[in-house]
Design a protein around this motif. Structure first.
Motif, PDB file in Angstrom:
ATOM      1  N   ARG A  72       0.414  -1.125   0.042  1.00  0.00           N
ATOM      2  CA  ARG A  72      -0.249  -0.147   0.304  1.00  0.00           C
ATOM      3  C   ARG A  72       0.839   1.241   0.121  1.00  0.00           C
ATOM      4  NH1 ARG A  72      -4.657   0.482   0.869  1.00  0.00           N
ATOM      5  NH2 ARG A  72      -5.625  -1.812   2.017  1.00  0.00           N
ATOM      6  N   ILE A  73       0.397   2.115  -1.254  1.00  0.00           N
ATOM      7  CA  ILE A  73       0.957   3.195  -0.552  1.00  0.00           C
ATOM      8  C   ILE A  73       1.264   4.310   0.503  1.00  0.00           C
ATOM      9  CG2 ILE A  73       1.329   5.655  -2.100  1.00  0.00           C
ATOM     10  CD1 ILE A  73       2.505   3.361  -3.886  1.00  0.00           C
ATOM     11  N   ALA A  74       2.228   4.186   1.204  1.00  0.00           N
ATOM     12  CA  ALA A  74       2.403   4.808   2.492  1.00  0.00           C
ATOM     13  C   ALA A  74       2.907   6.624   1.667  1.00  0.00           C
ATOM     14  CB  ALA A  74       3.704   4.244   2.651  1.00  0.00           C
ATOM     15  N   THR A  75       3.583   7.225   1.313  1.00  0.00           N
ATOM     16  CA  THR A  75       4.309   8.025   1.269  1.00  0.00           C
ATOM     17  C   THR A  75       4.838   7.966  -0.611  1.00  0.00           C
ATOM     18  OG1 THR A  75       6.600   8.071   0.881  1.00  0.00           O
ATOM     19  CG2 THR A  75       5.316   8.855   2.992  1.00  0.00           C
ATOM     20  N   LEU A  76       3.829   9.461  -1.111  1.00  0.00           N
ATOM     21  CA  LEU A  76       4.327  10.180  -2.711  1.00  0.00           C
ATOM     22  C   LEU A  76       5.286  11.079  -1.793  1.00  0.00           C
ATOM     23  CD1 LEU A  76       0.957   8.783  -4.999  1.00  0.00           C
ATOM     24  CD2 LEU A  76       3.423   8.140  -5.550  1.00  0.00           C
ATOM     25  N   GLU A  77       6.599  11.183  -3.095  1.00  0.00           N
ATOM     26  CA  GLU A  77       7.047  11.939  -2.622  1.00  0.00           C
ATOM     27  C   GLU A  77       7.488  13.052  -3.870  1.00  0.00           C
ATOM     28  OE1 GLU A  77       8.774  12.127   0.326  1.00  0.00           O
ATOM     29  OE2 GLU A  77       8.802   9.971   0.569  1.00  0.00           O
ATOM     30  N   VAL A  78       7.258  12.528  -4.979  1.00  0.00           N
ATOM     31  CA  VAL A  78       7.182  13.548  -6.082  1.00  0.00           C
ATOM     32  C   VAL A  78       5.473  13.772  -6.360  1.00  0.00           C
ATOM     33  CG1 VAL A  78       9.136  13.036  -6.698  1.00  0.00           C
ATOM     34  CG2 VAL A  78       7.670  11.566  -7.415  1.00  0.00           C
ATOM     35  N   ASP A  79       5.297  14.785  -7.768  1.00  0.00           N
ATOM     36  CA  ASP A  79       3.913  14.907  -8.115  1.00  0.00           C
ATOM     37  C   ASP A  79       5.156  14.657  -9.959  1.00  0.00           C
ATOM     38  OD1 ASP A  79       1.804  15.042  -8.927  1.00  0.00           O
ATOM     39  OD2 ASP A  79       0.972  16.407  -7.145  1.00  0.00           O
ATOM     40  N   ILE A  80       3.653  15.431 -10.702  1.00  0.00           N
ATOM     41  CA  ILE A  80       3.909  15.350 -11.779  1.00  0.00           C
ATOM     42  C   ILE A  80       4.396  16.654 -12.424  1.00  0.00           C
ATOM     43  CG2 ILE A  80       2.838  15.697 -14.415  1.00  0.00           C
ATOM     44  CD1 ILE A  80       0.287  14.053 -13.533  1.00  0.00           C
ATOM     45  N   GLY A  81       5.401  16.357 -13.404  1.00  0.00           N
ATOM     46  CA  GLY A  81       6.690  17.418 -13.149  1.00  0.00           C
ATOM     47  C   GLY A  81       7.099  17.697 -13.129  1.00  0.00           C
ATOM     48  N   VAL A  84      13.884  15.310 -10.620  1.00  0.00           N
ATOM     49  CA  VAL A  84      14.677  14.273  -9.638  1.00  0.00           C
ATOM     50  C   VAL A  84      15.613  13.792  -9.973  1.00  0.00           C
ATOM     51  CG1 VAL A  84      13.825  11.803  -8.358  1.00  0.00           C
ATOM     52  CG2 VAL A  84      12.128  13.647  -9.374  1.00  0.00           C
ATOM     53  N   LYS A  85      16.758  13.578  -8.707  1.00  0.00           N
ATOM     54  CA  LYS A  85      18.036  13.296  -9.219  1.00  0.00           C
ATOM     55  C   LYS A  85      18.216  11.875  -9.152  1.00  0.00           C
ATOM     56  CE  LYS A  85      19.778  17.525  -9.922  1.00  0.00           C
ATOM     57  NZ  LYS A  85      20.656  17.932 -11.295  1.00  0.00           N
ATOM     58  N   LYS A  86      18.749  11.254  -9.670  1.00  0.00           N
ATOM     59  CA  LYS A  86      19.412  10.236  -9.416  1.00  0.00           C
ATOM     60  C   LYS A  86      19.704   9.727  -7.962  1.00  0.00           C
ATOM     61  CE  LYS A  86      22.222   6.415 -10.931  1.00  0.00           C
ATOM     62  NZ  LYS A  86      23.597   6.150 -11.571  1.00  0.00           N
ATOM     63  N   GLY A  87      18.706   8.639  -7.286  1.00  0.00           N
ATOM     64  CA  GLY A  87      19.324   7.813  -5.924  1.00  0.00           C
ATOM     65  C   GLY A  87      17.661   8.567  -4.898  1.00  0.00           C
ATOM     66  N   GLN A  88      17.179   9.749  -5.690  1.00  0.00           N
ATOM     67  CA  GLN A  88      15.960  10.223  -4.738  1.00  0.00           C
ATOM     68  C   GLN A  88      14.841   9.728  -4.721  1.00  0.00           C
ATOM     69  OE1 GLN A  88      15.339  14.364  -5.909  1.00  0.00           O
ATOM     70  NE2 GLN A  88      13.349  14.255  -4.464  1.00  0.00           N
ATOM     71  N   VAL A  89      14.263   9.515  -3.459  1.00  0.00           N
ATOM     72  CA  VAL A  89      13.388   9.079  -2.851  1.00  0.00           C
ATOM     73  C   VAL A  89      11.705   9.029  -3.973  1.00  0.00           C
ATOM     74  CG1 VAL A  89      11.582   7.466  -0.918  1.00  0.00           C
ATOM     75  CG2 VAL A  89      13.584   8.032  -1.154  1.00  0.00           C
ATOM     76  N   LEU A  90      11.605   7.998  -4.619  1.00  0.00           N
ATOM     77  CA  LEU A  90      10.838   8.145  -5.415  1.00  0.00           C
ATOM     78  C   LEU A  90       8.855   8.270  -4.524  1.00  0.00           C
ATOM     79  CD1 LEU A  90      11.200   7.405  -9.066  1.00  0.00           C
ATOM     80  CD2 LEU A  90      11.128   9.696  -7.983  1.00  0.00           C
ATOM     81  N   LEU A 168      11.863  -5.596   2.732  1.00  0.00           N
ATOM     82  CA  LEU A 168      12.231  -4.062   3.150  1.00  0.00           C
ATOM     83  C   LEU A 168      12.610  -2.973   2.134  1.00  0.00           C
ATOM     84  CD1 LEU A 168      12.279  -5.122   6.452  1.00  0.00           C
ATOM     85  CD2 LEU A 168      10.443  -3.607   6.281  1.00  0.00           C
ATOM     86  N   THR A 169      14.277  -3.277   2.055  1.00  0.00           N
ATOM     87  CA  THR A 169      14.079  -2.436   0.510  1.00  0.00           C
ATOM     88  C   THR A 169      13.508  -2.251  -0.927  1.00  0.00           C
ATOM     89  OG1 THR A 169      16.074  -4.650  -0.662  1.00  0.00           O
ATOM     90  CG2 THR A 169      16.371  -3.618   2.124  1.00  0.00           C
ATOM     91  N   LYS A 170      12.638  -3.196  -0.600  1.00  0.00           N
ATOM     92  CA  LYS A 170      11.878  -3.196  -1.834  1.00  0.00           C
ATOM     93  C   LYS A 170      10.625  -1.750  -1.773  1.00  0.00           C
ATOM     94  CE  LYS A 170      13.469  -7.138  -4.111  1.00  0.00           C
ATOM     95  NZ  LYS A 170      12.465  -8.732  -5.173  1.00  0.00           N
ATOM     96  N   THR A 171       9.730  -1.585  -0.055  1.00  0.00           N
ATOM     97  CA  THR A 171       8.925  -0.719  -0.120  1.00  0.00           C
ATOM     98  C   THR A 171       9.899   0.678  -0.466  1.00  0.00           C
ATOM     99  OG1 THR A 171      10.223  -0.591   2.209  1.00  0.00           O
ATOM    100  CG2 THR A 171       8.477  -2.477   1.755  1.00  0.00           C
ATOM    101  N   LYS A 172      11.050   0.948  -0.622  1.00  0.00           N
ATOM    102  CA  LYS A 172      11.642   2.436  -1.274  1.00  0.00           C
ATOM    103  C   LYS A 172      11.881   1.916  -2.395  1.00  0.00           C
ATOM    104  CE  LYS A 172      13.219   4.701   2.281  1.00  0.00           C
ATOM    105  NZ  LYS A 172      15.191   4.782   3.010  1.00  0.00           N
ATOM    106  N   ILE A 173      11.374   2.866  -3.365  1.00  0.00           N
ATOM    107  CA  ILE A 173      12.049   3.439  -4.736  1.00  0.00           C
ATOM    108  C   ILE A 173      12.378   4.179  -5.091  1.00  0.00           C
ATOM    109  CG2 ILE A 173      10.849   3.800  -6.688  1.00  0.00           C
ATOM    110  CD1 ILE A 173       8.920   0.948  -4.347  1.00  0.00           C
ATOM    111  N   VAL A 174      13.208   4.216  -5.430  1.00  0.00           N
ATOM    112  CA  VAL A 174      14.274   5.707  -5.696  1.00  0.00           C
ATOM    113  C   VAL A 174      14.376   6.023  -7.644  1.00  0.00           C
ATOM    114  CG1 VAL A 174      15.750   5.244  -3.522  1.00  0.00           C
ATOM    115  CG2 VAL A 174      16.019   4.151  -5.351  1.00  0.00           C
ATOM    116  N   ALA A 175      14.726   6.785  -8.158  1.00  0.00           N
ATOM    117  CA  ALA A 175      14.923   6.944  -9.357  1.00  0.00           C
ATOM    118  C   ALA A 175      15.597   6.047  -9.753  1.00  0.00           C
ATOM    119  CB  ALA A 175      14.764   9.009  -9.893  1.00  0.00           C
TER     120      ALA A 175
END
Length: 416
Positions: A72-81, A84-90, A168-175
């Motif tokens: 289940r989506i806990a946080t959405l750190e980004v939005d349309i537009g 994002v830098k490489k490694g930043q949490v999406l 657990l590592t797959k619960t955090k998705i990065v760019a």
């Protein structure tokens, strides 16, 4: 008496209107004929013939971001537009259940480790007693088996803990790279499926690298021979008037495909020095150079006539009369034709048949040679020396006889 004068006035007014109506079109035609040039001077000029192919701009790298596990989506750190830098949490998934499983698994690992230590001590004592002939063989072997079982139990518990930690590592998705968010079809709290499922997972984001853009074009089979990998082409962006950038042909499909009932080849063109105003999905017009003649002796296309396969012009003489003279034509665009032989600079040629020459027996037409334009091609954009590829997004190839060109003339490639 008043009625008589009224009738006379109405009759005079009608007669005047009728005369004005009869003479007005003739005066307009006379003015048009006066303003329209009827001759042109032979001069040197550059002639260039290009093909225009339309394509769609797309990112060189575009990724549909989907979680690897259910959650289940806990946080959405980004939005349309967002950029994002490489490694930043999406985005992150709710990991409460996994954290509990991790705690339980850690307890199992600790228990298995204690049991293994106990089994080692028991086996050490059993071994001493067995060597002193104070312990039966069966008891000694049972002690050794208990040690092996305890060791296997610890390994199994550690593997289970490692699997939970990996999840657990797959619960955090990065760019995966520097990118821009194109779409975000989900919201916080929404349940999503992992990519390992039958459905392929739920798409959470679509990201793309907008610093590297390409053009995907469908080039007609008749025009693809002019393209080569590494060729530099000029690209005009329809959505940004006046903006022109440089592109480089990267790939040309080795096999033709059918698109909009037109057979052509998929072509990929990379844009160089991308302007920030260029966005994916925009239409781009690619100019493919076909032939160019610099400093060529040229005349307007309207001055070249064809009769029974022979091309000729009408050259003005000092006495005002026109001489019919055969000419050899080289490269031509939609307005001018290169004269290989038959004329000299400064001579004056007629743009229409002189008086006394029948228009029915003379046609001002340059038949296409099939190299830079053929009989079935028409001008679509009004630019000199350019035509639309029928395999482009600009529409199917025309079937007329050269609409849009002066007096029905058609461009042609270099003289064969």
């Amino acid at each position: 008496m008043r009625i008589v004068w009224t009738v006379i006035f109405v009759v005079a007014l009608g007669a005047g209107g009728y005369l004005l109506w009869r003479h007005a079109p003739r005066q307009v035609e006379e003015r048009r004929g006066t303003n329209r040039p009827t001759t042109a001077t032979v001069e040197y000029r550059d002639i260039e013939f290009n093909i225009i192919v339309a394509g769609e701009i797309a990112p060189a790298e575009q990724v549909s971001v989907r979680p690897e596990i259910n959650g289940r989506i806990a946080t959405l750190e980004v939005d349309i537009g967002d950029r994002v830098k490489k490694g930043q949490v999406l985005f992150t998934l709710d990991d409460k259940e996994l954290q509990q499983q991790r705690s339980s698994s850690q307890v199992e690992v600790d228990r298995a480790r204690l049991q293994l230590e106990q089994a080692r001590r028991d086996f050490a004592r059993a071994e001493q007693l067995f060597r002193a002939n104070l312990l039966p063989l069966e008891t000694y072997e049972a002690s050794r088996t208990s040690l092996e079982l305890a060791s296997n139990a610890l390994q199994r518990a550690e593997r289970e803990l490692a699997l939970i930690e990996e999840r657990l590592t797959k619960t955090k998705i990065v760019a995966p790279f520097d990118c821009t968010v194109l779409t975000r079809p989900v919201s916080v709290g929404q349940a999503v499926a992992g990519s390992g499922g039958i459905s392929g997972g739920t798409e959470v984001l679509v990201i793309a690298d907008l610093n590297n853009l390409i053009i995907n074009a469908h080039v007609n089979q008749a025009d693809v021979t002019y393209l080569k990998p590494g060729m530099t082409v000029e690209v005009a962006i329809e959505a940004v008037p006046g903006l022109k950038v440089i592109g480089e042909v990267e790939r040309i499909a080795p096999q033709a495909t059918l698109r909009n009932n037109i057979k052509g080849f998929a072509t990929r063109i990379a844009l160089k020095n991308v302007d920030p105003r260029i966005q994916p999905g925009m239409t781009a017009n690619i100019t493919i150079p076909v032939a160019r003649a610099e400093g060529a002796l040229a005349v307007p296309l309207a001055a070249v006539f064809t009769e029974q396969g022979e091309r000729f012009v009408f050259v003005k003489q000092p006495d005002g009369q026109f001489e019919k003279r055969p000419v050899q034509i080289g490269l031509s665009d939609y307005f001018y034709a290169e004269v290989v032989s038959g004329l000299e600079e400064g001579e004056v040629v007629a743009l229409e048949p002189p008086p006394g020459v029948s228009l029915g027996s003379v046609r001002a037409e340059l038949a296409g040679s099939g190299r830079a334009g053929g009989p079935s091609e028409r001008m679509r954009n009004g630019k000199a020396g350019e035509r639309r590829s029928s395999g482009s997004l600009g529409g199917p190839r025309g079937s007329g006889s050269g609409e849009g060109t002066p007096r029905g003339l058609r461009p042609r490639g270099p003289a064969s």
